[in-house]
Design a protein around this motif. Structure first.
Motif, PDB file in Angstrom:
ATOM      1  N   MET A 102       0.844  -1.188   0.000  1.00 19.39           N
ATOM      2  CA  MET A 102       0.000   0.000   0.000  1.00 19.39           C
ATOM      3  C   MET A 102       0.882   1.242   0.000  1.00 19.39           C
ATOM      4  N   THR A 103       0.555   2.219  -0.841  1.00 19.38           N
ATOM      5  CA  THR A 103       1.368   3.416  -0.980  1.00 19.38           C
ATOM      6  C   THR A 103       0.695   4.614  -0.314  1.00 19.38           C
ATOM      7  N   ARG A 104       1.494   5.648  -0.077  1.00 22.35           N
ATOM      8  CA  ARG A 104       0.938   6.874   0.486  1.00 22.35           C
ATOM      9  C   ARG A 104      -0.082   7.497  -0.454  1.00 22.35           C
ATOM     10  N   ALA A 105       0.182   7.442  -1.749  1.00 22.73           N
ATOM     11  CA  ALA A 105      -0.754   8.013  -2.720  1.00 22.73           C
ATOM     12  C   ALA A 105      -2.102   7.299  -2.649  1.00 22.73           C
ATOM     13  N   GLN A 106      -2.090   5.992  -2.468  1.00 25.44           N
ATOM     14  CA  GLN A 106      -3.344   5.256  -2.345  1.00 25.44           C
ATOM     15  C   GLN A 106      -4.112   5.691  -1.105  1.00 25.44           C
ATOM     16  N   VAL A 107      -3.414   5.875  -0.011  1.00 21.79           N
ATOM     17  CA  VAL A 107      -4.080   6.304   1.217  1.00 21.79           C
ATOM     18  C   VAL A 107      -4.653   7.708   1.050  1.00 21.79           C
ATOM     19  N   ILE A 108      -3.881   8.607   0.464  1.00 22.27           N
ATOM     20  CA  ILE A 108      -4.341   9.983   0.270  1.00 22.27           C
ATOM     21  C   ILE A 108      -5.592  10.032  -0.609  1.00 22.27           C
ATOM     22  N   SER A 109      -5.723   9.067  -1.519  1.00 23.96           N
ATOM     23  CA  SER A 109      -6.884   9.045  -2.405  1.00 23.96           C
ATOM     24  C   SER A 109      -8.192   8.837  -1.647  1.00 23.96           C
ATOM     25  N   LEU A 110      -8.134   8.394  -0.399  1.00 31.35           N
ATOM     26  CA  LEU A 110      -9.326   8.194   0.397  1.00 31.35           C
ATOM     27  C   LEU A 110      -9.835   9.485   1.038  1.00 31.35           C
ATOM     28  N   PHE A 111      -9.075  10.553   0.899  1.00 32.32           N
ATOM     29  CA  PHE A 111      -9.449  11.817   1.520  1.00 32.32           C
ATOM     30  C   PHE A 111     -10.107  12.746   0.509  1.00 32.32           C
ATOM     31  N   PRO A 112     -11.082  13.548   0.966  1.00 29.43           N
ATOM     32  CA  PRO A 112     -11.725  14.500   0.052  1.00 29.43           C
ATOM     33  C   PRO A 112     -10.715  15.500  -0.506  1.00 29.43           C
ATOM     34  N   LYS A 113     -10.955  15.930  -1.718  1.00 27.81           N
ATOM     35  CA  LYS A 113     -10.082  16.942  -2.319  1.00 27.81           C
ATOM     36  C   LYS A 113     -10.138  18.220  -1.481  1.00 27.81           C
ATOM     37  N   GLY A 114      -8.988  18.840  -1.331  1.00 22.09           N
ATOM     38  CA  GLY A 114      -8.918  20.074  -0.556  1.00 22.09           C
ATOM     39  C   GLY A 114      -8.555  19.868   0.902  1.00 22.09           C
ATOM     40  N   VAL A 115      -8.546  18.633   1.359  1.00 24.84           N
ATOM     41  CA  VAL A 115      -8.155  18.345   2.740  1.00 24.84           C
ATOM     42  C   VAL A 115      -6.682  17.953   2.759  1.00 24.84           C
ATOM     43  N   ASP A 116      -5.871  18.783   3.389  1.00 19.85           N
ATOM     44  CA  ASP A 116      -4.441  18.514   3.471  1.00 19.85           C
ATOM     45  C   ASP A 116      -4.205  17.361   4.438  1.00 19.85           C
ATOM     46  N   VAL A 117      -3.535  16.341   3.980  1.00 15.70           N
ATOM     47  CA  VAL A 117      -3.328  15.159   4.818  1.00 15.70           C
ATOM     48  C   VAL A 117      -1.915  14.632   4.642  1.00 15.70           C
ATOM     49  N   GLY A 118      -1.326  14.214   5.747  1.00 14.96           N
ATOM     50  CA  GLY A 118      -0.046  13.540   5.720  1.00 14.96           C
ATOM     51  C   GLY A 118      -0.233  12.078   6.060  1.00 14.96           C
ATOM     52  N   VAL A 119       0.585  11.234   5.479  1.00 17.43           N
ATOM     53  CA  VAL A 119       0.452   9.785   5.657  1.00 17.43           C
ATOM     54  C   VAL A 119       1.783   9.198   6.098  1.00 17.43           C
ATOM     55  N   GLY A 120       1.719   8.281   7.033  1.00 18.07           N
ATOM     56  CA  GLY A 120       2.882   7.511   7.441  1.00 18.07           C
ATOM     57  C   GLY A 120       2.569   6.031   7.350  1.00 18.07           C
ATOM     58  N   ILE A 121       3.517   5.240   6.879  1.00 17.93           N
ATOM     59  CA  ILE A 121       3.335   3.798   6.739  1.00 17.93           C
ATOM     60  C   ILE A 121       4.544   3.085   7.322  1.00 17.93           C
ATOM     61  N   THR A 122       4.305   2.135   8.217  1.00 22.92           N
ATOM     62  CA  THR A 122       5.381   1.362   8.817  1.00 22.92           C
ATOM     63  C   THR A 122       4.966  -0.109   8.896  1.00 22.92           C
TER      64      THR A 122
END
Length: 215
Positions: free
Chosen positions: A1-21
């Motif tokens: 799973m990539t950060r881009a895939q996770v970010i795709s779950l958020f509405p456009k315009g919502v700034d979000v940071g993702v961490g994966i471990t």
């Protein structure tokens, strides 16, 4: 799973940071205030906690926030810094965290892509959810998705309501490819029966990730 895939779950315009471990190989160190939460924990729990905090600090850096301690509150949730909404989730081999300065609350849940055992359906599913599962070509997989969706929705509402409730107090319907809706069936803080939250889900070969973002 990539950060881009996770970010795709958020509405456009919502700034979000993702961490994966990976909780099997946790990275980073814990702050003293974080160590207190797991001082008596077994090694597996310590690894999961450490992986979660490491992922959370990755997410915080991604939205321009200085990494800091995330001690456990009395309800065991991470105590995020003022102005940041966040969520941490993990399964056996994946830990995901998100942080946002533009959301009121975030709920994440990750599950391995396996079928939810039928002996758990009665505990988790409402009658209409039972019907949807029974009529599905892949009933166990759909049951897992509904379970995960309820987990994400519950985690999203809790920072705002601080209300504990069970699986039957939220109804979930899959509203389209990659989308679901959770409906309250009980009063929970500012939420009333009939209020809804919209969520999104992502399936990979190995995992299911669900997210609810309240803005």
């Amino acid at each position: 799973m990539t950060r881009a895939q996770v970010i795709s779950l958020f509405p456009k315009g919502v700034d979000v940071g993702v961490g994966i471990t990976d909780p099997r190989r946790p990275e980073g160190v814990l702050y003293p205030s974080e160590e207190l939460a797991i001082s008596r924990a077994v090694p597996k729990r310590r690894d999961e906690f450490r992986a979660g905090r490491s992922a959370a600090r990755q997410a915080m850096r991604a939205v321009g926030a200085a990494p800091s301690a995330l001690p456990a509150r009395k309800d065991r949730l991470p105590d995020w810094p003022e102005g940041i909404a966040g969520s941490i989730t993990h399964c056996r081999d994946l830990c995901v965290a998100c942080a946002s300065t533009g959301a009121r609350a975030i709920g994440l849940d990750v599950e391995t892509a396996t079928e939810l055992p039928a002996d758990l359906w009665e505990t988790i599913l409402l009658p209409d959810e039972h019907e949807a599962v029974r009529s599905s070509a892949h009933p166990g997989a759909l049951a897992t998705l509904i379970f995960s969706s309820k987990e994400a929705a519950y985690k999203a509402q809790y920072p705002l309501s601080e209300t504990l409730f069970g699986f039957h107090d939220l109804g979930v319907s899959i509203t389209g490819s990659g989308h679901f809706q959770a409906c309250f069936r009980t009063t929970a803080g500012p939420f009333q029966p009939g209020d809804t939250m919209r969520g999104r889900y992502l399936k990979t070969q190995d995992h299911i990730l669900t997210a609810v973002v309240l803005t």
